[in-house]
Design a protein around this motif. Structure first.
Motif, PDB file in Angstrom:
ATOM      1  N   LEU A 235      18.116   2.589  -7.376  1.00 36.25           N
ATOM      2  CA  LEU A 235      18.023   4.786  -7.317  1.00 36.25           C
ATOM      3  C   LEU A 235      16.660   4.440  -6.819  1.00 36.25           C
ATOM      4  O   LEU A 235      16.501   5.864  -6.741  1.00 36.25           O
ATOM      5  N   LYS A 236      15.418   3.818  -6.332  1.00 35.62           N
ATOM      6  CA  LYS A 236      13.880   4.682  -6.547  1.00 35.62           C
ATOM      7  C   LYS A 236      13.721   3.072  -5.535  1.00 35.62           C
ATOM      8  O   LYS A 236      13.979   2.172  -5.356  1.00 35.62           O
ATOM      9  N   ALA A 237      13.151   4.088  -4.688  1.00 38.19           N
ATOM     10  CA  ALA A 237      11.666   2.858  -3.835  1.00 38.19           C
ATOM     11  C   ALA A 237      10.454   4.400  -3.141  1.00 38.19           C
ATOM     12  O   ALA A 237      11.065   5.051  -2.695  1.00 38.19           O
ATOM     13  N   SER A 238       9.861   3.113  -3.581  1.00 35.20           N
ATOM     14  CA  SER A 238       8.390   3.366  -3.449  1.00 35.20           C
ATOM     15  C   SER A 238       7.276   2.725  -3.107  1.00 35.20           C
ATOM     16  O   SER A 238       7.335   1.846  -3.175  1.00 35.20           O
ATOM     17  N   PRO A 239       6.413   3.805  -2.517  1.00 41.96           N
ATOM     18  CA  PRO A 239       5.497   2.546  -1.434  1.00 41.96           C
ATOM     19  C   PRO A 239       4.457   2.356  -2.441  1.00 41.96           C
ATOM     20  O   PRO A 239       3.616   2.849  -3.263  1.00 41.96           O
ATOM     21  N   VAL A 240       3.654   1.159  -2.541  1.00 42.01           N
ATOM     22  CA  VAL A 240       2.670   0.092  -3.142  1.00 42.01           C
ATOM     23  C   VAL A 240       2.131  -0.536  -1.883  1.00 42.01           C
ATOM     24  O   VAL A 240       2.320  -1.306  -1.185  1.00 42.01           O
ATOM     25  N   GLY A 241       0.867  -0.038  -2.008  1.00 43.57           N
ATOM     26  CA  GLY A 241      -0.066  -0.669  -1.411  1.00 43.57           C
ATOM     27  C   GLY A 241       0.126  -0.151   0.404  1.00 43.57           C
ATOM     28  O   GLY A 241       0.895   0.726   0.971  1.00 43.57           O
ATOM     29  N   GLU A 242      -0.136  -1.596   0.807  1.00 49.49           N
ATOM     30  CA  GLU A 242       0.207  -1.757   2.536  1.00 49.49           C
ATOM     31  C   GLU A 242       1.103  -1.913   3.004  1.00 49.49           C
ATOM     32  O   GLU A 242       1.756  -0.258   3.782  1.00 49.49           O
ATOM     33  N   TYR A 243       1.725  -2.148   1.864  1.00 53.58           N
ATOM     34  CA  TYR A 243       3.565  -2.861   2.715  1.00 53.58           C
ATOM     35  C   TYR A 243       4.306  -2.834   2.157  1.00 53.58           C
ATOM     36  O   TYR A 243       5.957  -3.316   2.429  1.00 53.58           O
ATOM     37  N   ASP A 244       4.030  -2.717   0.557  1.00 51.41           N
ATOM     38  CA  ASP A 244       4.676  -3.268  -0.256  1.00 51.41           C
ATOM     39  C   ASP A 244       5.616  -2.342  -0.673  1.00 51.41           C
ATOM     40  O   ASP A 244       5.569  -0.830  -0.400  1.00 51.41           O
ATOM     41  N   ARG A 245       6.372  -1.882  -1.682  1.00 51.65           N
ATOM     42  CA  ARG A 245       7.962  -1.180  -2.156  1.00 51.65           C
ATOM     43  C   ARG A 245       8.409  -1.048  -3.471  1.00 51.65           C
ATOM     44  O   ARG A 245       8.222  -3.076  -3.987  1.00 51.65           O
ATOM     45  N   ARG A 246       7.737  -0.334  -4.428  1.00 47.36           N
ATOM     46  CA  ARG A 246       8.080  -0.922  -5.712  1.00 47.36           C
ATOM     47  C   ARG A 246       9.689   0.612  -5.795  1.00 47.36           C
ATOM     48  O   ARG A 246       9.965   1.321  -5.586  1.00 47.36           O
ATOM     49  N   LEU A 247      10.752  -1.101  -6.401  1.00 43.61           N
ATOM     50  CA  LEU A 247      12.284  -0.095  -6.026  1.00 43.61           C
ATOM     51  C   LEU A 247      12.244  -0.442  -7.894  1.00 43.61           C
ATOM     52  O   LEU A 247      12.252  -1.441  -8.678  1.00 43.61           O
ATOM     53  N   VAL A 248      13.367   0.425  -7.784  1.00 44.98           N
ATOM     54  CA  VAL A 248      13.879   0.943  -9.544  1.00 44.98           C
ATOM     55  C   VAL A 248      15.581   0.452  -9.223  1.00 44.98           C
ATOM     56  O   VAL A 248      16.105   1.407  -7.818  1.00 44.98           O
ATOM     57  N   ILE A 249      16.538  -0.693  -9.626  1.00 45.57           N
ATOM     58  CA  ILE A 249      17.622  -1.173  -8.933  1.00 45.57           C
ATOM     59  C   ILE A 249      18.656  -1.202 -10.491  1.00 45.57           C
ATOM     60  O   ILE A 249      17.847  -1.349 -11.903  1.00 45.57           O
ATOM     61  N   LEU A 250      19.227   0.409 -10.557  1.00 42.08           N
ATOM     62  CA  LEU A 250      20.248  -0.134 -11.394  1.00 42.08           C
ATOM     63  C   LEU A 250      21.454  -1.322 -10.934  1.00 42.08           C
ATOM     64  O   LEU A 250      22.389  -1.430 -10.255  1.00 42.08           O
ATOM     65  N   THR A 251      21.372  -2.457 -12.464  1.00 46.50           N
ATOM     66  CA  THR A 251      22.506  -3.288 -12.484  1.00 46.50           C
ATOM     67  C   THR A 251      23.139  -3.431 -13.303  1.00 46.50           C
ATOM     68  O   THR A 251      23.205  -2.972 -14.346  1.00 46.50           O
ATOM     69  N   ARG A 252      24.366  -3.819 -12.609  1.00 45.33           N
ATOM     70  CA  ARG A 252      25.010  -4.402 -13.922  1.00 45.33           C
ATOM     71  C   ARG A 252      24.332  -5.300 -15.177  1.00 45.33           C
ATOM     72  O   ARG A 252      25.578  -4.854 -16.219  1.00 45.33           O
ATOM     73  N   GLU A 253      24.281  -5.887 -14.596  1.00 47.15           N
ATOM     74  CA  GLU A 253      24.053  -7.246 -15.836  1.00 47.15           C
ATOM     75  C   GLU A 253      22.696  -6.663 -16.471  1.00 47.15           C
ATOM     76  O   GLU A 253      22.731  -7.034 -17.641  1.00 47.15           O
ATOM     77  N   ARG A 254      21.533  -6.787 -16.215  1.00 46.58           N
ATOM     78  CA  ARG A 254      20.311  -5.845 -16.923  1.00 46.58           C
ATOM     79  C   ARG A 254      20.074  -5.011 -16.455  1.00 46.58           C
ATOM     80  O   ARG A 254      18.790  -4.139 -17.233  1.00 46.58           O
TER      81      ARG A 254
END
Length: 227
Positions: free
Chosen positions: A12-31
């Motif tokens: 759903l969303k992806a935002s930068p974290v630190g120098e190389y990482d990404r923080r994701l928000v994922i809509l999942t079927r199971e959780r």
């Protein structure tokens, strides 16, 4: 040893974290809606770069942390690459993702919402369907999936709009995007859906505001945002 999970979902969303990482928000079927970190995903050549973008749909392999997940890898079945080349469709898709994020909750059964989101983004690629109608169908069915809707239209609606309302609420998800409406009927359907949104939703959607701001350009390209 840390627990691992394989979850079917869409980013759903992806935002930068630190120098190389990404923080994701994922809509999942199971959780339901989860937060996951993709370590090194912004580093050139990293295999997580492509799979950690909004709209990526598939099977995600994750380590479970104390407060979030860490993305290990993914098998993406659809990147929806065609969307990125269509400004109008990209605006609508961004709104659908934000709408799904609004309703998503952790440890919630999101199977219906995830499938609805997937089918709705696919519908944006159908030239026979106005994107404005796709938006209305998505909004009403998403609200219904979360128990926030009126069973019948509350504002004046002719036979076609009333039937469309009932059809959207009761049809299997894979049959939702199989009809079109004349302009008057779509306007009546929209009026009723907007009334439901004002009644049940207490949030302004940034992506919808962008869509509205782009309405003249989008309409000139042959589309109508419907709001």
């Amino acid at each position: 040893m840390r627990d691992t999970a394989e979850l079917t979902g869409m980013v759903l969303k992806a935002s930068p974290v630190g120098e190389y990482d990404r923080r994701l928000v994922i809509l999942t079927r199971e959780r339901g809606k989860i937060t996951a970190f993709a370590r090194g995903a912004r580093r050139p050549g990293n295999p997580l770069m492509a799979v950690s973008r909004p709209l990526a749909f598939g099977l995600f392999r994750l380590y479970e942390g104390r407060e979030a997940y860490n993305l290990q890898g993914a098998e993406i079945s659809n990147f929806f690459a065609e969307i990125s080349g269509d400004v109008a469709a990209a605006c609508y898709a961004s709104y659908f993702l934000e709408f799904a994020d609004y309703y998503g909750r952790e440890n919630m059964d999101c199977a219906e919402m995830l499938l609805l989101l997937y089918q709705s983004v696919r519908a944006l690629l159908k030239p026979s369907l106005p994107n404005s109608l796709v938006q209305l169908i998505f909004e009403l069915r998403a609200m219904a999936a979360n128990g926030e809707y009126t069973p019948e239209p509350t504002r004046p609606a002719g036979e076609a709009a009333a039937y469309a309302w009932e059809y959207i609420l009761s049809s299997p998800l894979d049959k939702l995007y199989t009809f079109v409406l004349k302009a008057d009927a779509q306007r009546e359907l929209k009026d009723n859906i907007e009334a439901n949104k004002r009644r049940f939703i207490d949030r302004r959607f940034h992506s919808l505001e962008i869509l509205q701001a782009l309405e003249p350009a989008v309409s000139a390209a042959g589309y109508s945002p419907g709001n």
